[in-house]
Scaffold this active site. Structure first.
Site, PDB file in Angstrom:
ATOM      1  N   GLU A  66       0.800  -1.223   0.000  1.00  0.00           N
ATOM      2  CA  GLU A  66       0.000   0.000   0.000  1.00  0.00           C
ATOM      3  C   GLU A  66       0.832   1.272   0.000  1.00  0.00           C
ATOM      4  O   GLU A  66       0.494   2.254  -0.673  1.00  0.00           O
ATOM      5  CB  GLU A  66      -0.965  -0.003   1.182  1.00  0.00           C
ATOM      6  CG  GLU A  66      -2.174  -0.897   1.013  1.00  0.00           C
ATOM      7  CD  GLU A  66      -1.907  -2.358   1.354  1.00  0.00           C
ATOM      8  OE1 GLU A  66      -2.815  -3.186   1.209  1.00  0.00           O
ATOM      9  OE2 GLU A  66      -0.756  -2.668   1.767  1.00  0.00           O
TER      10      GLU A  66
ATOM     11  N   HIS B 204     -11.178  -4.622   8.640  1.00  0.00           N
ATOM     12  CA  HIS B 204     -11.666  -4.513   7.270  1.00  0.00           C
ATOM     13  C   HIS B 204     -13.011  -3.778   7.203  1.00  0.00           C
ATOM     14  O   HIS B 204     -13.756  -3.956   6.234  1.00  0.00           O
ATOM     15  CB  HIS B 204     -11.880  -5.903   6.658  1.00  0.00           C
ATOM     16  CG  HIS B 204     -10.633  -6.638   6.302  1.00  0.00           C
ATOM     17  ND1 HIS B 204      -9.756  -7.092   7.242  1.00  0.00           N
ATOM     18  CD2 HIS B 204     -10.125  -7.014   5.094  1.00  0.00           C
ATOM     19  CE1 HIS B 204      -8.758  -7.728   6.643  1.00  0.00           C
ATOM     20  NE2 HIS B 204      -8.953  -7.683   5.336  1.00  0.00           N
TER      21      HIS B 204
END
Length: 737
Positions: free
Chosen positions: A465, A535
């Site tokens: 990321e 998440h």
């Protein structure tokens, strides 16, 4: 019995050392340019340290005295079109790139730095380091954030390893430019060099970017200035392999190790790396062993702080790169000691003249101290200017009622539709993220069909990321690309927090408004999907409290198309929030029209009312509407905010509603600790306190992040019952049952 076979690596690591023959063969003009540049950097930085000692440098002064050869030898192997970026200790690289850009034919010992353009460059650099309005970024960047895009100086960076992913974005653009317009790159593609130190060689963002650059064969050189110390910690104390060039082959990156105190060795290694990259063979790595003569910052040696010995410092000073080049030139009859002295005097006079223009005698000092001339400081009233762009949107705005026919479309299909349309219309739009090129459009189908249609502009990334977020930032800074980055879950944004908040969000303001940053981040809020604490989050509250970002939160397919089109026209970073509950919903969109926009900073009133103003976004819009229908007695006015950031919030509509209803209920689904409504309620009471009949009421999730357990997840997230409870609280405060 088992067998053991040594593995053959895909590339090699070479140690390069010069010989007398190399110095004899070096062009005289090259050696002159080396000496002039290094002398200019040395004299300039000595002046900076003098000013720091007088208290005139606000903040740190990270000098690179001793490391001049590592920068100059590298930059002289580049072309003006090539890009460089660096670290907090980047004066030498910035000065070298600027001088090479202004004097592409080289510099001579006799002429030194006499042109007006060079004098202005020195003055603007000194002004920036001192935080003055004449600096390249108007004083906002200072010593650690030096940028001159025209010269290919992409920006130095105060976060260790923070600039490395950004450099990858510039390198990707160079490779792509060469592929789509090969006639414009007959001499080979442009290259980028990212300079960092031994400390950054252990940073995750650096290692992630090495892997990505190798996998994508980017023309990116990872240039490690190994000066042995990260502040005061020796490299041998923090890594099992202190020969940092060994990092490269493990990623498949061709690598060199050189003596950084030998500018010619650096030049030859960089020349070989550039040839390799221009030929399209991929990334390279150079480790230059060098030494900073002073402490991490300021005018004192490291021995004054006890982590280095004076003997060690003397050994390195005896290998001074300026003395090395001057000695070889004198040996070859290319320089006399008198000429060298004249060069030093001429550059010293130039730098002193710049300092004299900036400083004056302090009238309040009895000891003859200097001060910055007051007229040179930036205007304090402009402190917030340039955080975001201020250009108006020029696209066609669609009204609340479409003039043409409509067609029903799923929310997730509208995402793919509008991305396809924008990529077809603008070759600068590209899409990247994890798995977006697989699974028929990523994990949710939002990039369906794009890889087949635009194979070179849909980039399936490694699980890195920091690397791919920073790459997107670097792409945006070129001014030629508009990356759309998918973060599979919003929680993953925190893995890339440095690139998102320290780099992308701050770049425009930090560099004086000169860095465009049209990055669009798409990310989903997955509350209720059973994916647990890591998440599920709603990041709106965090982004709203960080500078630079715009935030949009579409609640219907029609809204998504209009808001994405607006986001892609803006020259700012925009977070586009999506909620998993919305992906499958269907809604009407204009038939045959994917080019309209929704206006910047304009909310939508979903239900008119006069009893209470309900402010909400994403999936909670529909839930708030359901609650309002169940409590008709409260006559709620439900406002879909759409734009959530401070600069874009529709205060006109919000204020008009509050002045009518005199009551406010903010509705969101996410956890209380990262709540968006916290800052919003504070701002409302500051603006409209006199109109409120009761405290601002809020509906949020609980303090805990959602759990995997279906029961606990439901308890953690706000739902219809929580919204109805919020309505009940509003009613009680109004004296109703």
């Amino acid at each position: 019995m088992s067998t053991s076979t040594p593995l053959e690596l895909s590339t090699d690591c070479t140690e390069l050392r010069t010989t007398r023959a190399d110095w004899d063969a070096a062009p005289a003009g090259l050696l002159e340019s080396m000496l002039v540049q290094m002398t200019a950097i040395r004299v300039f930085e000595e002046a900076v340290l003098q000013l720091a000692g007088e208290g005139l440098v606000h903040g740190p002064a990270h000098s690179s005295i001793g490391q001049e050869g590592a920068a100059v030898g590298s930059v002289l192997a580049l072309q003006g079109r090539d890009g460089v970026n660096g670290t907090h200790r980047g004066h030498h690289q910035f000065l070298a790139k600027g001088l090479a850009f202004l004097c592409p034919e080289g510099l001579s010992v006799v002429d030194g730095l006499k042109t007006d353009a060079v004098k202005e460059f020195i003055h603007r650099t000194m002004s920036e380091i001192l935080g003055l309005k004449a600096g390249f970024s108007g004083g906002r960047g200072g010593s650690m954030h030096l940028q001159w895009l025209d010269a290919g100086a992409l920006g130095t960076n105060a976060i260790v390893g923070g600039g490395v992913p950004l450099a990858a974005g510039n390198a990707w653009a160079q490779r792509h430019d060469a592929e789509v317009a090969p006639e414009a790159a007959e001499s080979g593609m442009g290259v980028t060099v990212t300079y960092f130190g031994d400390g950054a060689s252990n940073i995750g963002s650096t290692l992630e970017t090495m892997n990505l650059a190798a996998a994508w064969r980017l023309p990116l050189c990872f240039y490690i200035e190994n000066n042995l110390y990260a502040v005061s910690t020796h490299v041998a104390d923090v890594t099992g392999e202190p020969r940092l060039a060994a990092r490269g082959p493990g990623f498949g990156i061709k690598s060199w190790r050189v003596d950084g105190m030998d500018p010619l060795a650096v030049y030859l290694a960089q020349q070989a790396a550039v040839e390799y990259m221009r030929a399209g063979k991929g990334a390279t790595l150079i480790e230059a062993e060098t030494y900073r003569y002073f402490h991490q910052n300021g005018p004192f040696p490291g021995s004054a702080f006890g982590y280095r010995s004076k003997e060690e410092e003397k050994q390195w000073r005896d290998r001074d790169p300026l003395a090395k080049v001057a000695g070889e030139m004198i040996r070859r009859g290319l320089l006399t000691e008198t000429q060298q002295a004249d060069l030093i005097a001429q550059i010293t006079e130039l730098v002193a003249g710049s300092v004299a223009e900036i400083t004056e005698k302090d009238p309040e000092s009895t000891k003859g101290a200097r001060r910055i001339r007051p007229a040179l400081w930036p205007d304090p009233g402009a402190v917030d200017s340039g955080i975001r762009s201020d250009q108006p949107l020029t696209g066609r705005i669609l009204g609340d009622v479409s003039d043409g026919g409509t067609v029903e479309r799923r929310f997730v299909d509208a995402i793919a539709d509008v991305l396809d349309r924008r990529m077809a219309e603008d070759p600068g739009v590209l899409v990247l993220g994890e798995d977006i090129h697989r699974l028929k459009g990523g994990t949710n189908g939002a990039t369906r069909g794009l890889k087949d249609t635009y194979p070179d502009r849909v980039l399936g990334t490694p699980i890195s990321e920091n690397a791919f977020a920073g790459l997107a930032g670097g792409l945006s800074m070129t001014g030629r690309y508009k990356p759309v980055v998918e973060f599979m879950y919003s929680d993953f944004l925190w893995v890339a927090a440095d690139q998102i908040f320290n780099q992308i969000g701050k770049a425009r303001h930090m560099f004086g408004g000169h860095s465009s940053m049209p990055v669009v981040l798409r990310s989903k809020v997955a509350m209720g999907a059973g994916y647990g604490s890591q998440h599920s989050m709603d990041p709106a509250g965090i982004f709203a409290n960080n500078p630079g970002w715009r935030i949009v939160a579409p609640s219907t397919p029609r809204e998504y198309i209009g808001l994405m089109n607006a986001a892609l026209e803006l020259d700012d970073p925009v977070l586009v929030l999506e909620h998993v509950d919305l992906y499958a919903i269907k809604g009407q969109i204009p038939e045959g029209d994917l080019d309209y926009q929704l206006p910047l900073g304009k909310a939508a009133i979903r239900r008119q009312g006069e009893g209470v103003t309900v402010l909400t976004y994403l999936n909670m819009v529909e839930i708030s509407l359901q609650a309002a229908e169940q409590r008709p007695d409260l006559d709620a006015e439900v406002i879909d905010l759409r734009w959530l950031d401070r600069a874009s919030l529709d205060w006109e509509s919000i204020g008009a509603s509050i002045q009518k209803t005199n009551n406010v209920l903010i509705v969101e689904q996410g956890a209380r600790g990262t709540s968006y409504g916290g800052w919003l309620s504070d701002e409302i009471q500051r603006r409209f306190f006199d109109y409120l009949d009761q405290p601002i009421q809020r509906v949020t999730g609980r303090e805990a992040a959602p759990s995997i357990s279906k029961v606990l997840e439901a308890a953690a997230n706000a739902d219809l019952n929580d919204v109805l409870a919020g309505f009940d609280e509003v009613a009680r405060n109004l004296g109703r049952s």
